[in-house]
Write a protein that holds these residues in place. Sequence first.
Motif, short mmCIF file in Angstrom:
data_model
loop_
_atom_site.label_atom_id
_atom_site.label_comp_id
_atom_site.label_asym_id
_atom_site.label_seq_id
_atom_site.Cartn_x
_atom_site.Cartn_y
_atom_site.Cartn_z
N LYS A 84 0.83 -1.21 0.00
CA LYS A 84 0.00 0.00 0.00
C LYS A 84 0.86 1.26 0.00
O LYS A 84 0.40 2.33 -0.43
N ALA A 85 2.10 1.14 0.47
CA ALA A 85 3.03 2.27 0.43
C ALA A 85 3.71 2.38 -0.93
O ALA A 85 4.55 3.28 -1.12
N GLY A 86 3.38 1.49 -1.86
CA GLY A 86 3.95 1.55 -3.20
C GLY A 86 5.33 0.93 -3.32
O GLY A 86 6.07 1.23 -4.26
N ILE A 87 5.70 0.07 -2.35
CA ILE A 87 7.02 -0.56 -2.36
C ILE A 87 6.90 -1.97 -2.92
O ILE A 87 6.22 -2.81 -2.32
N PRO A 88 7.53 -2.27 -4.06
CA PRO A 88 7.47 -3.63 -4.62
C PRO A 88 8.07 -4.64 -3.64
O PRO A 88 9.07 -4.37 -2.98
N LEU A 89 7.43 -5.81 -3.57
CA LEU A 89 7.87 -6.87 -2.66
C LEU A 89 8.08 -8.15 -3.46
O LEU A 89 7.13 -8.69 -4.04
N ILE A 90 9.33 -8.61 -3.50
CA ILE A 90 9.68 -9.85 -4.19
C ILE A 90 9.97 -10.91 -3.13
O ILE A 90 10.86 -10.74 -2.31
N ASP A 91 9.20 -11.99 -3.16
CA ASP A 91 9.26 -13.00 -2.10
C ASP A 91 9.93 -14.28 -2.54
O ASP A 91 9.95 -14.63 -3.73
N GLY A 92 10.45 -15.00 -1.55
CA GLY A 92 10.90 -16.36 -1.75
C GLY A 92 12.03 -16.52 -2.75
O GLY A 92 12.05 -17.50 -3.52
N VAL A 93 13.01 -15.63 -2.75
CA VAL A 93 14.12 -15.74 -3.71
C VAL A 93 15.17 -16.75 -3.25
O VAL A 93 16.08 -17.08 -4.00
N GLY A 94 15.05 -17.23 -2.04
CA GLY A 94 16.00 -18.20 -1.52
C GLY A 94 17.11 -17.56 -0.70
O GLY A 94 17.56 -16.45 -1.00
N GLU A 95 17.56 -18.26 0.34
CA GLU A 95 18.58 -17.71 1.24
C GLU A 95 19.96 -17.64 0.60
O GLU A 95 20.86 -16.98 1.12
N ASP A 96 20.14 -18.30 -0.55
CA ASP A 96 21.42 -18.21 -1.26
C ASP A 96 21.70 -16.79 -1.74
O ASP A 96 22.85 -16.47 -2.09
N VAL A 97 20.66 -15.94 -1.75
CA VAL A 97 20.86 -14.57 -2.21
C VAL A 97 21.87 -13.83 -1.33
O VAL A 97 22.57 -12.93 -1.78
N PHE A 98 21.97 -14.25 -0.05
CA PHE A 98 22.92 -13.59 0.85
C PHE A 98 24.37 -13.97 0.53
O PHE A 98 25.29 -13.24 0.88
N ASP A 99 24.56 -15.09 -0.14
CA ASP A 99 25.89 -15.48 -0.59
C ASP A 99 26.21 -14.87 -1.95
O ASP A 99 27.36 -14.55 -2.25
N ALA A 100 25.17 -14.70 -2.76
CA ALA A 100 25.38 -14.19 -4.12
C ALA A 100 25.56 -12.68 -4.17
O ALA A 100 26.17 -12.16 -5.11
N LEU A 101 25.04 -11.98 -3.17
CA LEU A 101 25.11 -10.52 -3.16
C LEU A 101 26.06 -10.02 -2.07
O LEU A 101 26.28 -10.68 -1.07
N LYS A 102 26.56 -8.81 -2.29
CA LYS A 102 27.37 -8.11 -1.29
C LYS A 102 26.66 -6.83 -0.89
O LYS A 102 26.03 -6.17 -1.73
N ASP A 103 26.79 -6.49 0.36
CA ASP A 103 26.17 -5.26 0.83
C ASP A 103 26.78 -4.06 0.10
O ASP A 103 28.00 -3.93 0.00
N GLY A 104 25.91 -3.19 -0.43
CA GLY A 104 26.36 -2.01 -1.15
C GLY A 104 26.53 -2.23 -2.65
O GLY A 104 26.88 -1.30 -3.38
N GLN A 105 26.24 -3.44 -3.11
CA GLN A 105 26.38 -3.77 -4.52
C GLN A 105 25.17 -3.25 -5.31
O GLN A 105 24.04 -3.24 -4.84
N LYS A 106 25.43 -2.80 -6.56
CA LYS A 106 24.37 -2.35 -7.43
C LYS A 106 23.64 -3.57 -8.00
O LYS A 106 24.27 -4.48 -8.53
N ILE A 107 22.30 -3.56 -7.87
CA ILE A 107 21.52 -4.67 -8.42
C ILE A 107 20.32 -4.11 -9.18
O ILE A 107 19.98 -2.93 -9.07
#
Length: 393
Positions: A84-107
């Motif tokens: 309702k605040a207009g923020i897209p929500l993408i669910d269930g991408v898997g916990e491997d996303v924390f290994d695949a991404l780095k904090d501060g990385q452009k995505i």
Amino acid sequence: MRLPGRTREESTDTGRLTGTARLDRRTKRLCGRLRPGEIAVINHVDVDRVAADALVACKPAAVVNAVPSISGRYPNLGPEVLLKAGIPLIDGVGEDVFDALKDGQKIEIEDNRVLVRGEEIATGVAQTLEQVSADMDTARAGLSVQMEAFAANTMEYLKRERELLLDGVGVPDVETDFSGRHCLIVIRGYNYKDDIDVLRPYIREFRPVLVGVDGGSDALLEAGYTPDMIVGDMDSVSDDALRCGAEVVVHAYADGRAPAMERMEKLGVPAVTFPAAATSEDIAMLLADEKGASLIVAVGTHVTLVEFLDKGRGGMASTFLTRLRVGGKLVDAKGVSRLYRQNVSVSAMLLLITSAIAAMTAAVAVSTVGRSFVEIFADWWDGLIFQIQRLFS
């Protein structure tokens, strides 16, 4: 991972978004460093309303959840708040996303996919308000199971912490004087800002002991008040708040471990510990009650059954029992802003100004000094008019 009843093909397109990824498995901790326009990557099953409100306040471009935001266990309120605040929500991408991404990385977020330099690293489900509503209806059907678990947790907690609840055993000695005074406990929960604003006259008149629970201490500072005491595990309170001069009570595990004490030592802030299996807001109430507060006013706490379950943890049983313990001392300010607002109408303001002018005029007219002033002003005015007439003659 997939949400119950959803397939990736049923996802709704979110378009294409680009932003800096901010990662943290604890949503509350992430909100302390999330900036507007960034993309929040969280690991939060059954996103509750408090967490969603905190995310909305940070104004992220999108929220990516490694796990389902609605598991179906109970009707949690967070996903609806985000959408309702207009923020897209993408669910269930898997916990491997924390290994695949780095904090501060452009995505990039395209439809229901997470991309890095055009390469897909995770795929989830783009939530919609319609699907969230359907999932909530399904979750309500299983509410009875959660109520049974809540009741069992309540009995277990009562057995484990009966000495604290019944006799106050384990409450630490503190320097703050609660005896015979009102105590205002602020939790950064539902509608806390509006309720603090409405309570300003009460704070001015009664000068209660101000207790901030974790981020509630920052809420008090933002409202222009300095907390007398800060209670919590210190995972969502700023360094500035901890250095404001308030007495600090660190919520420790039941076995006495207190990870937050290391932070206190680094900041040079003295603190005492309060070991308990209860929540931080509960031990704040128990402490105020045990130390003799005559009245406890709570802002941002949990009241309804849905709110208890919305926190999604068995520890909320302690909140239920704590409220029974403090009994008639507790006044919940939740929603008071919706019940009462101090609005001053334009007509009332004009009437006040007119009355003030009339009173001043009457005072001037009846007093000797006032008449003398009027005569002096009349002479000055006549002289001014005379000078103006000479300029044009």
